[in-house]
Design an enzyme around this catalytic site. Structure first.
Site, PDB file in Angstrom:
ATOM      1  N   LYS A 221      -1.556 -32.617 -13.779  1.00 51.10           N
ATOM      2  CA  LYS A 221      -1.837 -31.882 -15.205  1.00 51.10           C
ATOM      3  C   LYS A 221      -2.522 -32.546 -16.248  1.00 51.10           C
ATOM      4  CE  LYS A 221       2.149 -28.618 -14.863  1.00 51.10           C
ATOM      5  NZ  LYS A 221       3.428 -28.235 -15.503  1.00 51.10           N
ATOM      6  N   ARG A 255       7.722 -31.297  -8.143  1.00 49.61           N
ATOM      7  CA  ARG A 255       6.990 -30.173  -7.549  1.00 49.61           C
ATOM      8  C   ARG A 255       5.287 -30.712  -7.724  1.00 49.61           C
ATOM      9  NH1 ARG A 255       4.123 -26.104 -10.126  1.00 49.61           N
ATOM     10  NH2 ARG A 255       3.967 -24.031  -9.133  1.00 49.61           N
TER      11      ARG A 255
END
Length: 274
Positions: A221, A255
């Site tokens: 991210k 995740r």
């Protein structure tokens, strides 16, 4: 600490990996990469062989400012994939990344085992009742607004207290409806600035007051690649570094886009705690 996935009890006292399979053309990292049956099956087989306990399938990109996708289009994208995976991997635990109750119902009926909702039911008033009816585990994430508006909604009185309050209300509502298996995702990158993402990770253990399993979704991210002045493609090392922090602070599910490296991180973490 277990969740029931289609009759199988998954023990989350030892952290697990959730591998990401995006079947959207516009995901921030792997959008458009898996377009045909062969590439999808090869990728999922690889992730399972590398140690993924769950495969999270999404057909609506939730990256900031992602374009709107109609319900029909989301269903047309995702339903054939769920059927394909369920038929080729009978023991697979498929998680479906959706905030729509109709998609949740259709995909569970087609073979998925749990639902991963970025809105915790706030974007579809029927979602929580649908989950209760389906009797599947439910991952509820903290977010404000929608993927199109969330980056304008980053004002908090106290970030960690506000997130815990959000979850306390959502958990109470879910329990009242009879939802048993809940997983909490604090939503890195969703209605949070770069600085708030690091504040969240630095205080991740303070979310353990619910005694429910926590999911960390930080893989590649912007909090990583912007800090390192690089790109998502070059953010694997940074991802692994922060995965170890998340594990040390109580994450039970990672995740991830890169299952092998995440599983190695968990193996080393487990060795530190034998």
């Amino acid at each position: 600490m277990t969740i029931n996935c289609r009759g199988k009890l998954i023990d989350l006292s030892t952290p697990k990996v959730m591998g990401i399979l995006n079947v959207t053309p516009d995901s921030f990292f792997d959008g458009g990469r898996y377009k045909d049956e062969s590439s999808i099956l090869n990728q999922v087989e690889t992730m399972l062989n590398q140690g993924a306990t769950f495969i999270d399938v999404g057909a609506y990109s939730s990256r900031p400012n992602a374009p709107f996708v109609s319900e029909d289009e989301e269903l047309q994208r995702i339903l054939p994939i769920i059927k394909l995976l369920a038929s080729n991997f009978p023991d697979i635990n498929i998680s479906v990344d959706t905030f729509r109750s109709t998609i949740a119902k259709a995909t569970v009926e087609a073979g998925s085992a749990l639902i991963n909702d970025i809105s915790a039911g706030h974007l579809d008033n029927n979602m929580l009742q649908t989950i209760a009816n389906l009797h599947v585990p439910y991952i509820m994430m903290h977010m404000r607004g929608t993927p199109q508006t969330m980056q304008t909604l980053t004002q908090y009185d106290n970030l960690i207290k506000d997130i815990n309050f959000y979850f306390s209300e959502r958990i109470a509502t879910a329990r009242d409806l009879g939802i048993i298996d809940l997983v909490l995702d604090p939503g890195f990158g969703f209605a949070k600035t770069l600085e708030q993402n690091f504040e969240l990770l630095n205080n991740f253990e303070l979310l353990n007051i619910t005694e429910l399993p926590l999911l960390a979704g930080i893989s590649r991210k912007s909090m990583i690649y912007k800090t390192l002045d690089t790109t998502a493609n070059n953010a694997l090392n940074g991802t692994t570094a922060l995965h170890m922090v998340a594990l040390q602070k109580g994450a039970k599910i990672l995740r991830v886009h890169d299952v092998k490296e995440a599983q190695e991180c968990i193996t080393l973490y487990n060795q530190l705690h034998v």
